[in-house]
Design an enzyme around this catalytic site. Structure first.
Site, PDB file in Angstrom:
ATOM      1  N   LYS A 119      32.566  32.528  22.666  1.00 16.26           N
ATOM      2  CA  LYS A 119      33.390  31.323  22.842  1.00 16.26           C
ATOM      3  C   LYS A 119      32.852  30.171  22.010  1.00 16.26           C
ATOM      4  O   LYS A 119      33.627  29.376  21.481  1.00 16.26           O
ATOM      5  CB  LYS A 119      33.464  30.926  24.322  1.00 16.26           C
ATOM      6  CG  LYS A 119      34.315  31.872  25.158  1.00 16.26           C
ATOM      7  CD  LYS A 119      34.727  31.240  26.479  1.00 16.26           C
ATOM      8  CE  LYS A 119      35.642  32.142  27.276  1.00 16.26           C
ATOM      9  NZ  LYS A 119      35.998  31.607  28.592  1.00 16.26           N
ATOM     10  N   LYS A 200      44.934  42.717  24.952  1.00 15.62           N
ATOM     11  CA  LYS A 200      45.101  42.577  26.402  1.00 15.62           C
ATOM     12  C   LYS A 200      46.108  41.461  26.709  1.00 15.62           C
ATOM     13  O   LYS A 200      46.094  40.427  26.035  1.00 15.62           O
ATOM     14  CB  LYS A 200      43.724  42.214  26.982  1.00 15.62           C
ATOM     15  CG  LYS A 200      43.647  42.158  28.472  1.00 15.62           C
ATOM     16  CD  LYS A 200      42.253  41.754  28.928  1.00 15.62           C
ATOM     17  CE  LYS A 200      42.183  40.263  29.144  1.00 15.62           C
ATOM     18  NZ  LYS A 200      41.238  39.811  30.163  1.00 15.62           N
ATOM     19  N   LYS A 203      46.241  35.397  30.439  1.00 15.29           N
ATOM     20  CA  LYS A 203      46.924  34.195  30.929  1.00 15.29           C
ATOM     21  C   LYS A 203      46.741  32.993  30.006  1.00 15.29           C
ATOM     22  O   LYS A 203      47.522  32.066  30.035  1.00 15.29           O
ATOM     23  CB  LYS A 203      46.550  33.872  32.376  1.00 15.29           C
ATOM     24  CG  LYS A 203      45.123  33.495  32.661  1.00 15.29           C
ATOM     25  CD  LYS A 203      44.982  33.157  34.147  1.00 15.29           C
ATOM     26  CE  LYS A 203      43.790  33.848  34.771  1.00 15.29           C
ATOM     27  NZ  LYS A 203      42.493  33.633  34.140  1.00 15.29           N
TER      28      LYS A 203
HETATM   29  P1  ATP Z   1      41.846  34.257  30.353  1.00  6.47           P
HETATM   30  O1  ATP Z   1      43.057  34.334  29.447  1.00  6.47           O
HETATM   31  O2  ATP Z   1      41.654  32.908  30.990  1.00  6.47           O
HETATM   32  O3  ATP Z   1      40.596  34.826  29.751  1.00  6.47           O
HETATM   33  P2  ATP Z   1      42.686  36.626  31.714  1.00  6.47           P
HETATM   34  O4  ATP Z   1      44.152  36.637  32.005  1.00  6.47           O
HETATM   35  O5  ATP Z   1      42.234  37.408  30.534  1.00  6.47           O
HETATM   36  O6  ATP Z   1      42.190  35.143  31.598  1.00  6.47           O
HETATM   37  P3  ATP Z   1      40.590  36.790  33.706  1.00  6.47           P
HETATM   38  O7  ATP Z   1      40.693  35.487  34.450  1.00  6.47           O
HETATM   39  O8  ATP Z   1      39.473  36.965  32.733  1.00  6.47           O
HETATM   40  O9  ATP Z   1      42.005  37.135  33.024  1.00  6.47           O
HETATM   41  O10 ATP Z   1      40.515  38.002  34.719  1.00  6.47           O
HETATM   42  C1  ATP Z   1      40.928  37.974  36.052  1.00  6.47           C
HETATM   43  C2  ATP Z   1      41.032  39.407  36.522  1.00  6.47           C
HETATM   44  O11 ATP Z   1      42.237  40.006  35.990  1.00  6.47           O
HETATM   45  C3  ATP Z   1      39.868  40.297  36.087  1.00  6.47           C
HETATM   46  O12 ATP Z   1      39.550  41.176  37.141  1.00  6.47           O
HETATM   47  C4  ATP Z   1      40.434  41.069  34.908  1.00  6.47           C
HETATM   48  O13 ATP Z   1      39.796  42.335  34.743  1.00  6.47           O
HETATM   49  C5  ATP Z   1      41.911  41.214  35.305  1.00  6.47           C
HETATM   50  N1  ATP Z   1      42.781  41.278  34.132  1.00  6.47           N
HETATM   51  C6  ATP Z   1      42.995  40.285  33.252  1.00  6.47           C
HETATM   52  N2  ATP Z   1      43.889  40.631  32.314  1.00  6.47           N
HETATM   53  C7  ATP Z   1      44.238  41.913  32.588  1.00  6.47           C
HETATM   54  C8  ATP Z   1      45.116  42.849  31.959  1.00  6.47           C
HETATM   55  N3  ATP Z   1      45.811  42.544  30.893  1.00  6.47           N
HETATM   56  N4  ATP Z   1      45.240  44.072  32.498  1.00  6.47           N
HETATM   57  C9  ATP Z   1      44.539  44.394  33.609  1.00  6.47           C
HETATM   58  N5  ATP Z   1      43.695  43.567  34.244  1.00  6.47           N
HETATM   59  C10 ATP Z   1      43.526  42.332  33.754  1.00  6.47           C
END
Ligand code: ATP
Ligand code: LTN
Length: 334
Positions: A119, A200, A203
């Site tokens: 980051k 992936k 959000k």
């Molecule tokens: P950010 O965009 O803020 O990094 P994120 O959407 O990638 O957020 P996290 O907040 O890092 O998600 O993760 C929250 C939970 O959701 C974790 O347990 C992560 O493994 C799960 N998760 C996030 N994105 C996915 C995805 N695309 N598929 C399956 N599980 C996910």
């Protein structure tokens, strides 16, 4: 004081950052698993809002995201009678514990955190909180003496750091913390971006077309699914390496319907991508519209505030005891 059922003995704690409205990926990969685990474990689930501010946030949006995340958790089936759902910043002891831990964490150990390296390399302007964030995460975990910490693989190094910090503290000052185990959540349920299915679904993604958020309206959910990137061979077959787009849509259906990938393949033999996408859109909208209906009943209800107020008290009491014990062990008393 809220009590967990006597049948469950092992405990878990996990946090999610309110860095945007949660996606179908978060729902399938994390929340549905938490719902499954809630009968087996004493679960602490919190909104990691103090972690979210390690990168710049718009205060109005952040506030909205915090409250909406709690309501979405409940709407997705996280049962407030079986889980302690709380907001991290409502419990000042996390930050207090974090400071005592920071003073017991070697700088070199924090410098090795890969997420910080990642980051910080993307941005010239970053803040000290981004560097010390894993210690706050250790404080979140160690305050509650939990057995397991369910996280995605990207967070494994942080949980290992929490274990190291706890072991070192116990050795130096005497038994203070339970050493938690990391519980890696299944990779099989990873949902990918609809526009770039090699990435992936996330959000904080900048491309709204690739991401389905749980508060998107029905028309836009359908539009995003109908526009999802696929391939040109017109075969509905599960093959993540060669057909990542179609395989992602199949994965989503498997997670939401309970059917297997081969049942779906059979059902759509001889049919075209348009027909399949329409089916995926029906499955996803049915699930999400149900969640949204419950969400709108909850978001402005007194019930939400009651749960959060009660849980702030419960968790403050637990974390305060841990903080007082740490202070005492470190000689911070009159
Ligand atoms: P950010 O965009 O803020 O990094 P994120 O959407 O990638 O957020 P996290 O907040 O890092 O998600 O993760 C929250 C939970 O959701 C974790 O347990 C992560 O493994 C799960 N998760 C996030 N994105 C996915 C995805 N695309 N598929 C399956 N599980 C996910
Ligand atoms: N850093 C995690 C969120 C998080 C967390 C925690 C997870 C903060 N504190 C304690 C488990 C336990 C993330 O960014 N997903």
């Amino acid at each position: 004081m809220k009590e967990f059922s006597e049948k469950v003995t092992k405990s878990i704690l996990t946090g999610i950052q309110p860095s945007g409205v949660i996606t179908l990926g978060n729902y399938i990969g994390a929340i549905k698993q938490m719902v499954r685990m809630q009968d087996e474990f004493k679960s602490y689930i919190f909104i990691a809002d103090m972690h979210a501010i390690t990168v710049p946030q718009d205060p109005v949006k952040l506030h909205e995201n915090i409250r909406s995340l709690v309501a979405l958790y409940l709407a997705c089936g996280i049962d407030p009678d079986k889980n302690i759902i709380f907001i991290q910043s409502e419990n000042e002891y996390h930050a207090n514990i974090s400071w005592l831990l920071e003073c017991n964490t070697p700088f070199g150990e924090l410098s090795r955190m890969t997420q910080f390296k990642d980051k910080s390399s993307k941005n010239v302007n970053f803040y000290a909180g981004l560097f010390t964030y894993p210690v706050l995460m250790a404080a979140d975990i160690l305050a509650y003496d939990v057995d397991y910490v369910p996280v995605g693989i990207d967070q494994k190094q942080h949980v290992e750091l929490a274990r190291n910090i706890a072991e070192r503290f116990n050795k130096k000052y005497g038994d203070t913390f339970k050493i938690p185990d990391v519980y890696i959540t299944k990779e099989g349920t990873k949902v990918t971006d609809l526009v770039d299915p090699t990435k992936k679904m996330s959000k904080s993604s900048e491309n709204p077309k690739g991401t389905i958020r749980l508060l998107d309206d029905e028309a836009s959910i359908r539009k995003k699914i109908m526009g999802a990137t696929t391939d040109s061979d017109c075969l509905i077959k599960y093959d993540p390496d060669n057909k990542p787009g179609i395989s992602n849509l199949i994965n989503i259906c498997v997670a939401l319907t309970g059917k297997t990938a081969s049942e779906i393949e059979q059902e759509f033999t001889g049919k075209n991508y348009g027909e399949f996408k329409k089916y995926v859109a029906d499955v996803v909208t049915e699930e999400i519209l149900g969640i949204q209906k419950r969400y709108h009943e909850i978001i402005n209800s007194d019930e939400l505030d009651k749960i959060l107020d009660e849980n702030a008290c419960v968790t403050r009491e637990i974390a305060k005891n841990k903080f007082m014990l740490m202070k005492h062990k470190m000689g911070l008393y009159k």
